[in-house]
Design an enzyme around this catalytic site. Structure first.
Site, PDB file in Angstrom:
ATOM      1  N   ARG A 163     111.820-142.490  50.833  1.00 40.18           N
ATOM      2  CA  ARG A 163     112.071-141.185  51.422  1.00 40.18           C
ATOM      3  C   ARG A 163     110.752-140.700  52.033  1.00 40.18           C
ATOM      4  O   ARG A 163     109.675-141.030  51.512  1.00 40.18           O
ATOM      5  CB  ARG A 163     112.521-140.150  50.368  1.00 40.18           C
ATOM      6  N   GLU A 186     113.734-135.618  59.070  1.00 35.95           N
ATOM      7  CA  GLU A 186     114.510-136.515  59.948  1.00 35.95           C
ATOM      8  C   GLU A 186     115.678-135.745  60.564  1.00 35.95           C
ATOM      9  O   GLU A 186     116.265-134.914  59.892  1.00 35.95           O
ATOM     10  CB  GLU A 186     115.071-137.688  59.127  1.00 35.95           C
ATOM     11  N   HIS A 210     115.681-144.560  59.963  1.00 33.03           N
ATOM     12  CA  HIS A 210     116.352-144.547  58.658  1.00 33.03           C
ATOM     13  C   HIS A 210     117.618-145.409  58.718  1.00 33.03           C
ATOM     14  O   HIS A 210     118.734-144.923  58.521  1.00 33.03           O
ATOM     15  CB  HIS A 210     116.698-143.121  58.222  1.00 33.03           C
TER      16      HIS A 210
HETATM   17  N1  LIG Z   1     115.719-146.532  53.963  1.00 33.92           N
HETATM   18  C1  LIG Z   1     116.976-146.556  53.541  1.00 33.92           C
HETATM   19  O1  LIG Z   1     117.896-146.622  54.326  1.00 33.92           O
HETATM   20  C2  LIG Z   1     117.259-146.529  52.071  1.00 33.92           C
HETATM   21  C3  LIG Z   1     118.404-147.161  51.608  1.00 33.92           C
HETATM   22  C4  LIG Z   1     118.645-147.173  50.246  1.00 33.92           C
HETATM   23  C5  LIG Z   1     117.772-146.550  49.369  1.00 33.92           C
HETATM   24  N2  LIG Z   1     116.685-145.904  49.860  1.00 33.92           N
HETATM   25  C6  LIG Z   1     115.768-145.236  48.918  1.00 33.92           C
HETATM   26  O2  LIG Z   1     115.304-146.196  47.966  1.00 33.92           O
HETATM   27  C7  LIG Z   1     115.288-145.564  46.693  1.00 33.92           C
HETATM   28  C8  LIG Z   1     115.256-146.590  45.593  1.00 33.92           C
HETATM   29  O3  LIG Z   1     116.528-147.138  45.384  1.00 33.92           O
HETATM   30  P1  LIG Z   1     116.795-148.135  44.151  1.00 33.92           P
HETATM   31  O4  LIG Z   1     118.240-148.429  44.135  1.00 33.92           O
HETATM   32  O5  LIG Z   1     115.821-149.250  44.171  1.00 33.92           O
HETATM   33  O6  LIG Z   1     116.445-147.142  42.935  1.00 33.92           O
HETATM   34  P2  LIG Z   1     115.991-147.526  41.460  1.00 33.92           P
HETATM   35  O7  LIG Z   1     116.311-146.338  40.641  1.00 33.92           O
HETATM   36  O8  LIG Z   1     116.533-148.845  41.056  1.00 33.92           O
HETATM   37  O9  LIG Z   1     114.403-147.692  41.576  1.00 33.92           O
HETATM   38  C9  LIG Z   1     113.583-146.589  41.782  1.00 33.92           C
HETATM   39  C10 LIG Z   1     112.152-146.839  41.356  1.00 33.92           C
HETATM   40  O10 LIG Z   1     111.504-145.547  41.339  1.00 33.92           O
HETATM   41  C11 LIG Z   1     110.782-145.411  40.110  1.00 33.92           C
HETATM   42  N3  LIG Z   1     110.750-144.002  39.717  1.00 33.92           N
HETATM   43  C12 LIG Z   1     111.803-143.200  39.458  1.00 33.92           C
HETATM   44  N4  LIG Z   1     111.381-141.965  39.115  1.00 33.92           N
HETATM   45  C13 LIG Z   1     110.033-141.989  39.171  1.00 33.92           C
HETATM   46  C14 LIG Z   1     109.019-141.031  38.929  1.00 33.92           C
HETATM   47  N5  LIG Z   1     109.322-139.785  38.560  1.00 33.92           N
HETATM   48  N6  LIG Z   1     107.726-141.407  39.084  1.00 33.92           N
HETATM   49  C15 LIG Z   1     107.425-142.673  39.443  1.00 33.92           C
HETATM   50  N7  LIG Z   1     108.345-143.625  39.700  1.00 33.92           N
HETATM   51  C16 LIG Z   1     109.625-143.295  39.561  1.00 33.92           C
HETATM   52  C17 LIG Z   1     111.547-146.246  39.096  1.00 33.92           C
HETATM   53  O11 LIG Z   1     110.696-146.648  38.054  1.00 33.92           O
HETATM   54  C18 LIG Z   1     111.990-147.427  39.954  1.00 33.92           C
HETATM   55  O12 LIG Z   1     110.955-148.383  39.985  1.00 33.92           O
HETATM   56  C19 LIG Z   1     116.501-144.643  46.735  1.00 33.92           C
HETATM   57  O13 LIG Z   1     116.436-143.613  45.776  1.00 33.92           O
HETATM   58  C20 LIG Z   1     116.460-144.115  48.145  1.00 33.92           C
HETATM   59  O14 LIG Z   1     115.670-142.950  48.213  1.00 33.92           O
HETATM   60  C21 LIG Z   1     116.410-145.882  51.185  1.00 33.92           C
HETATM   61  O1  LIG Z   2     119.687-143.691  49.814  1.00 34.32           O
HETATM   62  C1  LIG Z   2     120.354-144.358  50.612  1.00 34.32           C
HETATM   63  O2  LIG Z   2     121.296-145.090  50.267  1.00 34.32           O
HETATM   64  C2  LIG Z   2     120.021-144.315  52.066  1.00 34.32           C
HETATM   65  O3  LIG Z   2     118.770-143.772  52.298  1.00 34.32           O
HETATM   66  C3  LIG Z   2     121.045-143.562  52.825  1.00 34.32           C
HETATM   67  O4  LIG Z   2     120.975-142.221  52.456  1.00 34.32           O
END
Ligand SMILES: NC(=O)c1ccc[n+]([C@@H]2O[C@H](COP(=O)([O-])OP(=O)(O)OC[C@H]3O[C@@H](n4cnc5c(N)ncnc54)[C@H](O)[C@@H]3O)[C@@H](O)[C@H]2O)c1
Ligand SMILES: O=C(O)[C@H](O)CO
Length: 313
Positions: free
Chosen positions: A232, A261, A279
């Site tokens: 994010r 965004e 994004h």
């Molecule tokens: N660019 C995109 O289109 C896109 C798509 C999907 C996800 N995302 C982003 O990626 C993120 C991660 O997704 P995921 O499924 O891997 O999530 P996840 O929960 O499996 O992993 C998140 C990571 O963040 C860490 N974390 C959580 N809270 C924390 C804190 N307070 N301090 C430090 N570290 C912390 C966790 O330890 C973990 O390593 C989503 O939350 C989303 O914001 C972006």
């Molecule tokens: O978190 C996600 O899955 C992507 O960023 C779309 O919002």
């Protein structure tokens, strides 16, 4: 009786049609428009299919006395006030795992494009400068780089596995150390930044991770450092990142996410050491279909009294 509210201007036509076919539904562009629905419609709504990044808080939830579930399209649910939902007995669901591959792929894609100056190469060919001026300057080897994954969660792990295939020296931060022989765990992002060439940010968004990749972490990365962010816009100190990129205090960035965004800071578009994406981390046809199906499955399970597939709270 209208049971489902579809909320989000970014729903594609086919996604919206699938939801509308499944349940009698109403539609709004975003949470700000919810109050415009008539009272009888609001009274029947039990489920909200949500898509987007506009804040969705308790006040908006209170418009729906029968609301039981908010099913988010996306794994990141930082736009939804989960504490407010829990306080009202409202379940929240998301769409984890089905998008891991796409998001990891685009992180690696931006890393390669940034190191190998592919955007410059593309412009050089298209403009005819290749024939007029010859080769572009040499760039930087990807295989064997040292990389620090900020947040070794579901997506972070997929990114790390791809980095391993590129024979990279892998470092990571996470809330706890993982079983990852050969990879180096750091409890502190600044210390990790000092040890690697590339930071790839795969953290959750939300209040707890605002500015997690701080000015100190950016400074520690140094002039050969590259930041890739697919999490994010909030997780990095964006002002400090822009200053460092403009002043050449880091080498570059690959960014799929930004503050505000899609109206991103215009300072980004003036830079030539960045790869910028809209994004679109999960934006393949296949993955978006899987996300839409998982969202609908959560709604269907809730409305038929079955267990939620991917509950958040
Ligand atoms: N660019 C995109 O289109 C896109 C798509 C999907 C996800 N995302 C982003 O990626 C993120 C991660 O997704 P995921 O499924 O891997 O999530 P996840 O929960 O499996 O992993 C998140 C990571 O963040 C860490 N974390 C959580 N809270 C924390 C804190 N307070 N301090 C430090 N570290 C912390 C966790 O330890 C973990 O390593 C989503 O939350 C989303 O914001 C972006
Ligand atoms: O978190 C996600 O899955 C992507 O960023 C779309 O919002």
């Amino acid at each position: 009786m209208t049971e489902l509210l579809i909320c989000g201007a970014s729903f594609k036509e086919d996604e919206r049609a699938r939801l509308e076919t499944a349940y009698p539904s109403a539609y709004v562009d975003g949470p700000d428009d919810m109050a415009s629905l008539d009272e009888a419609t609001r009274a029947g709504i039990k489920a909200i299919a949500y898509k987007g990044h506009k804040p969705f808080g308790g006040e908006a939830m209170d418009l729906f006395p029968s609301l039981g579930v908010v099913a988010n399209y996306g794994v990141g649910y930082d736009a939804i006030d989960v504490a407010a939902a829990s306080a009202r007995g409202v379940k929240v669901t998301n769409t984890p795992n089905v998008l891991n591959d796409d998001v990891a792929d685009i992180a690696i894609g931006m890393l390669i494009a940034q190191f190998r100056t592919m955007m410059r190469g593309e412009a050089h060919v298209r403009s005819g400068d290749w024939a007029k001026q010859g080769e572009i300057p040499l760039n930087r080897k990807v295989t064997g780089a040292s990389v620090g994954i900020v947040g070794l969660g579901r997506i972070g792990r997929e990114i790390a596995d791809r980095c391993a295939a590129f024979k990279m020296d892998i470092h990571y931060t996470s809330r706890s150390e993982k079983e990852t022989p050969g990879w180096t765990y750091h409890s502190d992002v600044v210390a990790m930044a000092a040890a690697v060439d590339v930071l790839i940010i795969a953290l959750v968004g939300g209040a707890e991770t605002v500015g997690h990749v701080s000015k100190a972490a950016i400074d520690a990365l140094g002039p050969r450092g590259v930041i890739i962010n697919i999490s994010r816009g909030t997780t990095v100190d964006e002002g400090a990142l822009l200053d460092a990129l403009e002043q050449g205090r880091i080498a570059g960035a690959g960014l799929d996410v930004f503050l505000n965004e899609p109206n991103i800071d215009p300072r980004f578009t003036a830079l030539d050491n960045v790869v910028l994406q809209p994004h679109q981390g999960s934006g393949s046809v296949e993955t978006r279909r899987a996300m839409a199906e998982l969202q609908l499955e959560n709604i269907a399970n809730f409305l038929s009294g079955k267990d939620l597939v991917t509950p958040v709270n």
